[in-house]
Every structure is written in structure tokens, then in C-alpha cells.
Design a protein around this motif. Structure first.
Motif, PDB file in Angstrom:
ATOM      1  N   GLU A  61       0.055   5.036  -1.763  1.00 32.79           N
ATOM      2  CA  GLU A  61       0.232   4.955  -3.220  1.00 32.79           C
ATOM      3  C   GLU A  61      -0.378   3.688  -3.817  1.00 32.79           C
ATOM      4  N   ASN A  62      -0.228   2.564  -3.132  1.00 31.36           N
ATOM      5  CA  ASN A  62      -0.726   1.293  -3.667  1.00 31.36           C
ATOM      6  C   ASN A  62      -2.245   1.206  -3.698  1.00 31.36           C
ATOM      7  N   ALA A  63      -2.906   2.043  -2.907  1.00 35.61           N
ATOM      8  CA  ALA A  63      -4.369   2.017  -2.846  1.00 35.61           C
ATOM      9  C   ALA A  63      -5.001   3.143  -3.650  1.00 35.61           C
TER      10      ALA A  63
ATOM     11  N   ARG B 258     -10.567   0.405  -0.594  1.00 39.86           N
ATOM     12  CA  ARG B 258     -11.502   1.111   0.277  1.00 39.86           C
ATOM     13  C   ARG B 258     -11.084   2.560   0.485  1.00 39.86           C
ATOM     14  N   LEU B 259      -9.868   2.916   0.090  1.00 37.49           N
ATOM     15  CA  LEU B 259      -9.455   4.317   0.159  1.00 37.49           C
ATOM     16  C   LEU B 259     -10.252   5.164  -0.819  1.00 37.49           C
ATOM     17  N   MET B 260     -10.565   4.608  -1.995  1.00 39.93           N
ATOM     18  CA  MET B 260     -11.303   5.332  -3.027  1.00 39.93           C
ATOM     19  C   MET B 260     -12.807   5.143  -2.879  1.00 39.93           C
TER      20      MET B 260
ATOM     21  N   TRP C 194      -6.431  -0.940   3.229  1.00 39.78           N
ATOM     22  CA  TRP C 194      -7.262  -0.402   2.137  1.00 39.78           C
ATOM     23  C   TRP C 194      -7.539  -1.416   1.034  1.00 39.78           C
ATOM     24  N   THR C 195      -6.571  -2.271   0.713  1.00 41.33           N
ATOM     25  CA  THR C 195      -6.732  -3.183  -0.431  1.00 41.33           C
ATOM     26  C   THR C 195      -6.658  -4.664  -0.065  1.00 41.33           C
TER      27      THR C 195
END
Length: 235
Positions: free
Chosen positions: A133-135, A144-146, A190-191
């Protein structure tokens, strides 16, 4: 000076779209625009475009289906405000259609299984949204997830996890994906933080959308999933 024009007179929107693609596929028009038009065609197209047709249909559903967690997030020529590059989504879908979850579904029912493919993708990415959720819903430079590397490697993880032989109710399918993704969540950066990759630590935003880095992240996530899942079963 003379200007050459290719004109087709028809009231059939499908025919207009097909002729537009055929005429412009050899000219330097944005490939994304051609891919975005593919779902509205049925005619036989050049092989490269023909192969992308199903992926383009799935992308369109993910970007417009009101139930999709990716609704409005995919950047296309007609939706430039999206956060995720359309080519990253297409590559993720191409991989799965080639030898993954979507390949199994297509093999079982052909293109007629499109609605089921869409349902599985929606439930998987809804699980990704919940677990990370946080990413989620951040610009690629902040998550980096998106980013292309994240989208493709996580999509490859979906294929690695697989789906139950007998598809359960969609809510149960999402829960299945959530529990699977929670297995690798602790090792994701990810972040912020660092990816503890065996070949060498990498800062969270050092991973780029290259074949080498995508393969590196894909192998890392799949290896961690297998190792951590094995430990959970033994404990």
C-alpha cells in the motif's frame, strides 16, 4: 507542393481503425497509439501487431474497468496522465501470455477466456495494491513498484506463484494472492532501503527498467518466495 493522402470512405468504424493501423504501421507513428487501437480491430494485421492484440485488449480492460486497481494508472497516448508506462504493462502481459498464468487460461479456453484473464489480473493487482500500500500510486521516481522494473518483475512473480487448479471465488483468489505476496513483502525495498540481492546490495532506486535489472529483480523475488515459503511450511 503535392501532398499524398490515403483516404478510405466507409461508415464502419472498425474498418477505419484497421486501415489506419495498416497504413501507419510502417511510418514513425508512436507504437503506443497503434497498440491502443488494436482492441478495436478484428482483421489480420502484420505479425508483430497481431501478437500484441490480446495484450492490448487486456491492457485496455485494466485501465478502464471500474473494478481494476490499475484503472487510470496506465499511461497511454490518449491517457498521458497515467503513472505506469503502457509498454511496461504490455511486457508484463506478453510474458504471462507466453508462458505463465495467462498462457494456461488461454490454452484452456482461447481468447474466449478474456474475461477470466481480466478477473485474475484484477485480483492479483488488487492484492499487490493491498500488500504494498505504501508504494502504490506513487510516481516511478518515488516507488520502484510503479516503475517498469517493478511492474514486470511482480507480474513474473504472479506467474511463478500460479493460481489454484480450480479457480476459487474472486475474493478467495485475491486472498490467495495476498497471502502469497506477504511472503516476499519483508524483503522488498520499493520506496526506501536496500535490495539484499545475492550478487550485491542495490539501493532501492538503483534498479532500472533494463533486461538485466528486470531479470535480477525477478530472480530475487522468486528465490525469496520459494525460500521463505519453505521455511513457513517447516515451522
Amino acid at each position: 507542393f503535392p501532398v499524398c493522402v490515403s483516404a478510405f470512405i466507409t461508415d464502419d468504424l472498425r474498418a477505419q481503425t484497421e486501415q489506419f493501423i495498416l497504413v501507419n504501421s510502417t511510418k514513425p507513428l508512436p507504437k503506443g497509439l497503434l497498440y491502443e487501437l488494436l482492441p478495436y480491430t478484428e482483421a489480420r494485421l502484420p505479425s508483430q501487431l497481431h501478437k500484441r492484440r490480446l495484450s492490448a485488449r487486456l491492457l485496455e480492460s485494466l485501465n478502464h474497468n471500474r473494478k481494476s486497481p490499475l484503472k487510470g494508472l496506465i499511461q497511454t497516448p490518449t491517457a498521458p496522465q497515467g503513472l505506469i508506462k503502457d509498454n511496461s504493462i504490455l511486457r508484463m502481459l506478453d510474458n504471462s501470455l507466453s508462458d505463465g498464468v495467462l498462457f494456461r487460461l488461454r490454452k484452456a479456453g482461447g481468447d474466449a477466456n478474456l474475461p477470466l484473464m481480466v478477473d485474475v489480473l484484477i485480483e492479483f493487482w488488487a492484492a499487490v495494491k493491498d500488500v504494498f500500500e505504501n508504494a502504490w500510486n506513487l510516481p516511478p521516481r518515488k516507488s520502484r513498484l510503479m516503475h517498469g522494473a517493478g511492474i514486470i518483475s511482480v507480474g513474473n512473480l504472479m506467474d511463478h506463484i500460479g493460481i489454484p487448479a480450480h479457480l476459487p471465488h474472486s475474493r478467495q483468489l485475491k486472498d490467495f494472492f495476498v497471502e502469497s505476496l506477504k511472503v516476499v513483502a519483508p524483503c522488498c525495498a520499493w520506496t526506501e532501503g536496500t535490495w539484499r540481492i545475492p550478487s550485491g546490495d542495490r539501493k532501492w532506486n538503483d534498479l532500472q527498467n533494463t533486461r538485466q535489472d528486470v531479470a535480477l529483480l525477478t530472480d530475487y523475488l522468486q528465490r525469496e518466495f520459494d525460500l521463505r515459503q519453505k521455511r513457513e511450511r517447516q515451522s
